[in-house]
Design a protein around this motif. Structure first.
Motif, PDB file in Angstrom:
ATOM      1  N   CYS A 219       7.106 -80.343 -50.324  1.00 38.77           N
ATOM      2  CA  CYS A 219       8.019 -79.462 -49.599  1.00 38.77           C
ATOM      3  C   CYS A 219       9.310 -79.219 -50.365  1.00 38.77           C
ATOM      4  O   CYS A 219       9.769 -78.078 -50.496  1.00 38.77           O
ATOM      5  CB  CYS A 219       8.325 -80.072 -48.230  1.00 38.77           C
ATOM      6  N   ASP A 220       9.910 -80.282 -50.908  1.00 39.40           N
ATOM      7  CA  ASP A 220      11.194 -80.136 -51.598  1.00 39.40           C
ATOM      8  C   ASP A 220      11.063 -79.258 -52.832  1.00 39.40           C
ATOM      9  O   ASP A 220      11.947 -78.438 -53.117  1.00 39.40           O
ATOM     10  CB  ASP A 220      11.744 -81.506 -51.965  1.00 39.40           C
ATOM     11  N   ALA A 221       9.972 -79.414 -53.561  1.00 38.84           N
ATOM     12  CA  ALA A 221       9.773 -78.597 -54.756  1.00 38.84           C
ATOM     13  C   ALA A 221       9.575 -77.136 -54.383  1.00 38.84           C
ATOM     14  O   ALA A 221      10.094 -76.230 -55.064  1.00 38.84           O
ATOM     15  CB  ALA A 221       8.577 -79.107 -55.550  1.00 38.84           C
ATOM     16  N   THR A 222       8.849 -76.888 -53.303  1.00 42.90           N
ATOM     17  CA  THR A 222       8.645 -75.507 -52.863  1.00 42.90           C
ATOM     18  C   THR A 222       9.962 -74.901 -52.387  1.00 42.90           C
ATOM     19  O   THR A 222      10.265 -73.736 -52.681  1.00 42.90           O
ATOM     20  CB  THR A 222       7.591 -75.442 -51.747  1.00 42.90           C
ATOM     21  N   VAL A 223      10.764 -75.672 -51.658  1.00 42.97           N
ATOM     22  CA  VAL A 223      12.067 -75.187 -51.206  1.00 42.97           C
ATOM     23  C   VAL A 223      12.959 -74.853 -52.398  1.00 42.97           C
ATOM     24  O   VAL A 223      13.704 -73.863 -52.381  1.00 42.97           O
ATOM     25  CB  VAL A 223      12.732 -76.219 -50.276  1.00 42.97           C
ATOM     26  N   ALA A 224      12.869 -75.644 -53.447  1.00 44.21           N
ATOM     27  CA  ALA A 224      13.642 -75.344 -54.653  1.00 44.21           C
ATOM     28  C   ALA A 224      13.216 -74.013 -55.256  1.00 44.21           C
ATOM     29  O   ALA A 224      14.051 -73.252 -55.776  1.00 44.21           O
ATOM     30  CB  ALA A 224      13.484 -76.468 -55.670  1.00 44.21           C
ATOM     31  N   ARG A 225      11.937 -73.704 -55.177  1.00 42.04           N
ATOM     32  CA  ARG A 225      11.460 -72.397 -55.643  1.00 42.04           C
ATOM     33  C   ARG A 225      12.008 -71.276 -54.759  1.00 42.04           C
ATOM     34  O   ARG A 225      12.350 -70.202 -55.243  1.00 42.04           O
ATOM     35  CB  ARG A 225       9.932 -72.359 -55.639  1.00 42.04           C
ATOM     36  N   VAL A 226      12.052 -71.542 -53.447  1.00 40.00           N
ATOM     37  CA  VAL A 226      12.585 -70.538 -52.516  1.00 40.00           C
ATOM     38  C   VAL A 226      14.023 -70.197 -52.875  1.00 40.00           C
ATOM     39  O   VAL A 226      14.382 -69.026 -53.064  1.00 40.00           O
ATOM     40  CB  VAL A 226      12.494 -71.039 -51.063  1.00 40.00           C
ATOM     41  N   THR A 227      14.872 -71.217 -52.963  1.00 40.15           N
ATOM     42  CA  THR A 227      16.286 -70.972 -53.228  1.00 40.15           C
ATOM     43  C   THR A 227      16.520 -70.486 -54.656  1.00 40.15           C
ATOM     44  O   THR A 227      17.446 -69.722 -54.907  1.00 40.15           O
ATOM     45  CB  THR A 227      17.115 -72.235 -52.962  1.00 40.15           C
ATOM     46  N   GLY A 228      15.674 -70.910 -55.596  1.00 32.59           N
ATOM     47  CA  GLY A 228      15.822 -70.486 -56.975  1.00 32.59           C
ATOM     48  C   GLY A 228      15.420 -69.046 -57.221  1.00 32.59           C
ATOM     49  O   GLY A 228      15.706 -68.487 -58.281  1.00 32.59           O
ATOM     50  N   ASN A 229      14.772 -68.433 -56.217  1.00 26.42           N
ATOM     51  CA  ASN A 229      14.325 -67.044 -56.367  1.00 26.42           C
ATOM     52  C   ASN A 229      14.960 -66.119 -55.329  1.00 26.42           C
ATOM     53  O   ASN A 229      14.415 -65.057 -55.028  1.00 26.42           O
ATOM     54  CB  ASN A 229      12.797 -66.984 -56.287  1.00 26.42           C
ATOM     55  N   GLY A 230      16.110 -66.528 -54.802  1.00 21.74           N
ATOM     56  CA  GLY A 230      16.870 -65.645 -53.933  1.00 21.74           C
ATOM     57  C   GLY A 230      16.687 -65.857 -52.452  1.00 21.74           C
ATOM     58  O   GLY A 230      17.306 -65.157 -51.642  1.00 21.74           O
ATOM     59  N   GLY A 231      15.834 -66.807 -52.048  1.00 20.24           N
ATOM     60  CA  GLY A 231      15.674 -67.116 -50.640  1.00 20.24           C
ATOM     61  C   GLY A 231      16.702 -68.135 -50.184  1.00 20.24           C
ATOM     62  O   GLY A 231      17.547 -68.591 -50.961  1.00 20.24           O
ATOM     63  N   SER A 232      16.645 -68.503 -48.910  1.00 16.37           N
ATOM     64  CA  SER A 232      17.586 -69.476 -48.363  1.00 16.37           C
ATOM     65  C   SER A 232      16.856 -70.412 -47.413  1.00 16.37           C
ATOM     66  O   SER A 232      15.696 -70.195 -47.061  1.00 16.37           O
ATOM     67  CB  SER A 232      18.737 -68.767 -47.640  1.00 16.37           C
ATOM     68  N   VAL A 233      17.552 -71.460 -47.015  1.00 16.17           N
ATOM     69  CA  VAL A 233      16.978 -72.470 -46.125  1.00 16.17           C
ATOM     70  C   VAL A 233      17.774 -72.495 -44.834  1.00 16.17           C
ATOM     71  O   VAL A 233      18.996 -72.663 -44.844  1.00 16.17           O
ATOM     72  CB  VAL A 233      16.979 -73.859 -46.785  1.00 16.17           C
ATOM     73  N   GLN A 234      17.085 -72.320 -43.719  1.00 19.92           N
ATOM     74  CA  GLN A 234      17.730 -72.338 -42.408  1.00 19.92           C
ATOM     75  C   GLN A 234      17.804 -73.756 -41.852  1.00 19.92           C
ATOM     76  O   GLN A 234      18.745 -74.109 -41.158  1.00 19.92           O
ATOM     77  CB  GLN A 234      16.964 -71.430 -41.445  1.00 19.92           C
ATOM     78  N   MET A 235      16.809 -74.577 -42.200  1.00 17.67           N
ATOM     79  CA  MET A 235      16.773 -75.961 -41.721  1.00 17.67           C
ATOM     80  C   MET A 235      15.934 -76.795 -42.674  1.00 17.67           C
ATOM     81  O   MET A 235      14.885 -76.362 -43.140  1.00 17.67           O
ATOM     82  CB  MET A 235      16.154 -76.028 -40.324  1.00 17.67           C
ATOM     83  N   GLY A 236      16.394 -78.011 -42.966  1.00 16.60           N
ATOM     84  CA  GLY A 236      15.623 -78.942 -43.761  1.00 16.60           C
ATOM     85  C   GLY A 236      15.943 -78.893 -45.244  1.00 16.60           C
ATOM     86  O   GLY A 236      16.932 -78.294 -45.642  1.00 16.60           O
ATOM     87  N   PRO A 237      15.060 -79.534 -46.042  1.00 17.26           N
ATOM     88  CA  PRO A 237      13.833 -80.242 -45.635  1.00 17.26           C
ATOM     89  C   PRO A 237      14.145 -81.510 -44.838  1.00 17.26           C
ATOM     90  O   PRO A 237      15.056 -82.249 -45.169  1.00 17.26           O
ATOM     91  CB  PRO A 237      13.154 -80.593 -46.961  1.00 17.26           C
TER      92      PRO A 237
END
Length: 265
Positions: A219-237
């Motif tokens: 999960c953490d690695a995927t979230v890093a991909r999300v934020t590294g490509n212009g996405g954001s995190v609403q909650m978590g991990p």
């Protein structure tokens, strides 16, 4: 778990409506390694998203004025026309009347009585998703609604879903309702619904909505991909006891989804 042995009422497809299909395909390709198979201009820019050659969803341009980017779940039905009639009888709205999709199947899109949008798919040549319940693929569907009791009644009457309530894991007061297709056991749990206040639904203008949960090996690695490509995190991990490690993410276009590494993986 979601399987490709689709039964009435089970999730069988999902697609993303977005203003920039190419940019969306690039983002999700970077996050989940999906590849876009475009159907070209004749299909209005709609294309299938594939993981290792298997269909895991689709993406297409927004067609409704004022619509926001969002993921749309499709649930299996033996008769899209009958489903449309039932939706109206139950107080919902038919947004897209049943239509044929080039022999692949028959689809229709609806809005439930509280405003959440969803769709149905009557299989033809295409049964639906080809990969599920694995990293990079759909593993759960979730409804945030302002009326859990009403949602249970509506979808129960429409699809025959059975729901089972459980306390929310990890803290906040409230109830989470597990969804299982009619006649199947707990091993075929496919999603959940949760009642939330309208002010918590700001992403969708206060209206209830569905979102997908995608599996991840990390999960953490995927979230890093999300934020590294212009996405954001609403909650978590965060870790959810008995569920796994998860994060609620928002892509660069405003569509939300959940990333989940299940417990024991």
């Amino acid at each position: 778990m979601i399987t490709t042995d689709f039964v009435p009422g089970s999730p069988c497809w999902l697609d993303l409506g977005v203003r920039d299909v190419a940019a969306a395909a690039a983002f999700y390709g970077s996050v989940f390694d999906w590849e876009l198979q475009s159907y070209g201009p004749d299909a209005g820019g709609y294309g299938v998203l594939r993981l290792n050659g298997k269909a895991v969803g689709a993406v297409g341009p927004l067609t409704e004025e004022g619509a926001r980017s969002a993921w749309m779940p499709y649930f299996n039905t033996p008769d899209a026309d009958a489903a449309a009639k039932a939706v109206e009888q139950l107080g919902g709205t038919v947004r897209v009347a049943p239509l044929d999709a080039d022999g692949e199947g028959r689809m229709a899109q609806f809005t439930d009585p509280r405003g959440a949008q969803f769709a149905v798919w009557q299989p033809g040549k295409s049964k639906g998703l080809e990969a599920v319940d694995e990293p990079g693929a759909l593993s759960w569907t979730e409804l945030y609604t302002t009326d859990a009791a009403g949602a249970k009644e509506f979808y129960g009457a429409l699809f025959g879903w059975r729901t089972e309530d459980m306390p929310l894991p990890g803290g906040p007061e409230g109830t989470y309702s597990i969804i299982t297709p009619a006649g199947l056991g707990p091993e075929r749990m496919q999603g959940g619904l949760m009642e939330v206040p309208a002010q918590s639904l700001g992403l969708n203008g206060g209206r209830p909505y569905w979102h997908p949960v995608f599996g991840s090996a990390d999960c953490d690695a995927t979230v890093a991909r999300v934020t590294g490509n212009g996405g954001s995190v609403q909650m978590g991990p965060d870790d959810a006891e008995g569920v796994g490690r998860l994060a609620v993410c928002i892509d660069p276009f405003g569509a939300d989804f959940v990333v989940l590494t299940p417990s024991g993986t």
